[in-house]
Design an enzyme around this catalytic site. Structure first.
Site, PDB file in Angstrom:
ATOM      1  N   HIS A 266       0.814  -1.218   0.000  1.00 53.82           N
ATOM      2  CA  HIS A 266       0.000   0.000   0.000  1.00 53.82           C
ATOM      3  C   HIS A 266       0.849   1.271   0.000  1.00 53.82           C
ATOM      4  CE1 HIS A 266       0.433  -0.385   4.504  1.00 53.82           C
ATOM      5  NE2 HIS A 266       0.463   0.944   4.415  1.00 53.82           N
ATOM      6  N   ASP A 299       0.254  -7.744   1.290  1.00 56.45           N
ATOM      7  CA  ASP A 299       0.654  -6.351   1.518  1.00 56.45           C
ATOM      8  C   ASP A 299       2.179  -6.220   1.547  1.00 56.45           C
ATOM      9  OD1 ASP A 299       0.316  -3.648   1.809  1.00 56.45           O
ATOM     10  OD2 ASP A 299      -0.020  -3.705   3.983  1.00 56.45           O
ATOM     11  N   SER A 381       4.676   2.565   7.779  1.00 55.29           N
ATOM     12  CA  SER A 381       4.399   1.360   6.992  1.00 55.29           C
ATOM     13  C   SER A 381       5.578   0.995   6.100  1.00 55.29           C
ATOM     14  CB  SER A 381       3.167   1.584   6.118  1.00 55.29           C
ATOM     15  OG  SER A 381       2.011   1.726   6.913  1.00 55.29           O
TER      16      SER A 381
END
Length: 539
Positions: A266, A299, A381
């Protein structure tokens, strides 16, 4: 500085006895016998200095101690005749001593006053039993004794000329001289000390005590500072921008020396189709990058620097299967764009099923995550989650927002619930992406309900697009599973929902044999399943 001379001897008393003390002026006369005194004085004749007997130390006299005799103003009184009319005890001019032969008493021209202070001296035998007459009681002027003497109250002043009283000028002068000498000596010492200090301050050596330089700080190899300092040069801040201008910031870390960077899907999804992608190192150097492969379900994504620098140092990869709850953790990333941020915490839980989206589609990713309370925020992230040795044990991916719900797409801050993809899983996915550019997913060949919470993962009645829920000749079909069965365990891990089941499946590899526990019509059963595979993100 003290000016007292401790231990200095007191000057000796003068060899001449103190001058007799006269009664203070204005003192009224008293009746005979009203005062008593034990000391007698000689009345000196005109033009002749008074003669006194030797006085042993007055400290032995009663009532005096060691007090010195202090002269008082006024004339020296003469002794009054005793009650029998005889003259006082002092001799005439030229006679021997004040208490000489009593057969030759001195004579006064008139009645004298009671004597001042003086020593009590034995006078030998008297001419008759009444001699000498008892002296009157009188005040202790000048520290006189308390003995007896002849005479009664105060008499008239003597008519003859009085001798000049000796002043204690010599003693006062000696004291003043001693004080002056002490002052000069003390001042000289003070001047010498001050001058010495001035010389020292001008280069002769300082007397100021300076704090010692602190020894060089040596951090232990396992300290947070040491681990972070070693890892930071291998962590990058990723800027992803789509062709339309949308984008975001995330984190990645060096995976190998060829310039591959491991991060979340993402983070780079917006720049995957013709967008701009850059990686900035902790030293501020910026490098252009491109997407090598992405795995939406995991992910996980891999990007590569277009012109990688030499000397890249990949972060060491740990074993996430050996992580224990309570182990220390260190998270590095760029929360809210703040690059090179280091936070610490512990492993709060393992095998936490988490579903999160990539922010650009309705497809979710699933992970059996490591939970940590190290502060993780948007921008963290893709960054590494390190153990106390500095080895990567996970890749930070999602947080639990304070408003509830899962996923990391929101902009709320950390509440101590961060989730990381176990590095063992991320490493497997990264290897596939580098080799083939697409992910490979392990599967059981059955569609399950994705509702969260319950007693297990229920196999659906129908599959996607009207296909059967259990794939013919697939792993589940071969094991005898069918629609309506409720899977309650995957190996020894309890299963409470479809997302939990998928999260556990994706921690394994195609070909792994799994033991599945399920219930059918209220009866529990167990079967062995060999996992199949699916390539790419499209089912």
């Amino acid at each position: 500085m003290s000016t007292e001379n401790e231990g200095t001897a007191v000057p000796s008393a003068p060899s001449v006895p103190p001058v007799p003390v006269a009664a203070p002026e204005g003192t009224p006369a008293f009746a005979q016998g009203e005062f008593a005194h034990d000391q007698r004085y000689q009345e000196p004749q005109q033009h002749q200095a008074p003669r006194y007997p030797d006085q042993p130390g007055r400290a032995s006299e009663p009532g005096h101690g060691s007090e010195p005799t202090t002269p008082l103003p006024g004339a020296v009184p003469a002794y009054q005749h005793g009650p029998e009319g005889r003259p006082g005890p002092y001799g005439e001019q030229g006679q021997q001593g004040p208490y000489g032969d009593h057969n030759r008493p001195g004579q006064h021209g008139q009645h004298g006053h009671a004597g001042g202070p003086g020593p009590s001296v034995s006078t030998g035998s008297a001419p008759d039993s009444g001699w000498p007459p008892p002296p009157p009681t009188q005040p202790h002027y000048g520290g006189g004794g308390g003995g007896t003497g002849s005479g009664g109250g105060w008499g008239e002043q003597p008519s003859g000329p009085q001798p000049a009283r000796k002043r204690p000028g010599g003693l006062i002068a000696a004291v003043l001289a001693a004080a002056l000498v002490a002052g000069v000596v003390g001042g000289g010492i003070g001047y010498w000390a001050a001058d010495r200090n001035n010389d020292n301050s001008l280069g002769g050596g300082s007397t100021t005590v300076s704090a010692a330089d602190a020894p060089a700080l040596k951090r232990e190899a396992g300290s947070t500072a040491a681990v972070a300092g070693k890892a930071l040069p291998s962590v990058v801040t990723i800027e992803a921008q789509a062709q339309g201008g949308d984008g975001g910031t995330g984190t990645g870390f060096v995976y190998d020396k060829q310039g591959h960077i491991l991060t979340n899907n993402h983070v780079v999804a917006s720049a995957a189709d013709g967008g701009d992608l850059t990686a900035t190192f902790s030293n501020g150097k910026v490098y252009a990058a491109e997407v090598v492969g992405r795995a939406e379900g995991y992910d996980v994504a891999v990007v590569k620097l277009k012109n990688p620098p030499s000397g890249l140092k990949p972060l060491p990869l740990g074993n996430s299967d050996q992580v224990a709850v309570g182990d220390s953790t260190i998270a590095i990333g760029a929360p809210f764009g703040l690059s090179n941020t280091v936070t610490t915490g512990i492993i709060s839980a393992k095998n936490r099923p988490v579903a999160s989206g990539d922010g650009s589609s309705d497809k979710n990713s699933y992970m059996s995550a490591l939970q940590t309370d190290a502060s993780i925020n948007p921008g963290n992230s893709g960054g590494p989650l390190l153990d106390a040795r500095g080895a990567v044990i996970g890749m930070n991916s999602a947080i639990q927002p304070s408003g509830g719900g899962g996923g990391g797409s929101g902009q709320s801050g950390s509440i101590g619930l961060g989730f990381a993809i176990p590095i063992n899983q991320a490493k497997t996915v990264a290897g596939e992406l580098i080799r083939t550019g697409q992910p490979v997913y392990p599967v059981i060949g059955a569609t399950v309900s994705m509702s969260e919470g319950g007693d297990g993962a229920t196999i659906s009645g129908d599959g996607d697009g009207g296909t059967p829920a259990v794939t013919p000749d697939g792993p589940a079909a071969k094991a005898g599973l069918r629609s309506g069965d409720v899977i309650t365990k995957f190996n020894d891990v309890p299963i409470d929902s479809g997302p939990t089941l998928i999260s556990e499946i994706w921690t394994h590899k195609p070909g792994d044999k799994i033991k599945i526990t399920y219930t059918r019509d209220g009866k529990a059963s167990q079967v062995d399943v060999t996992l199949g595979q699916r390539k790419g993100d499209t089912p």
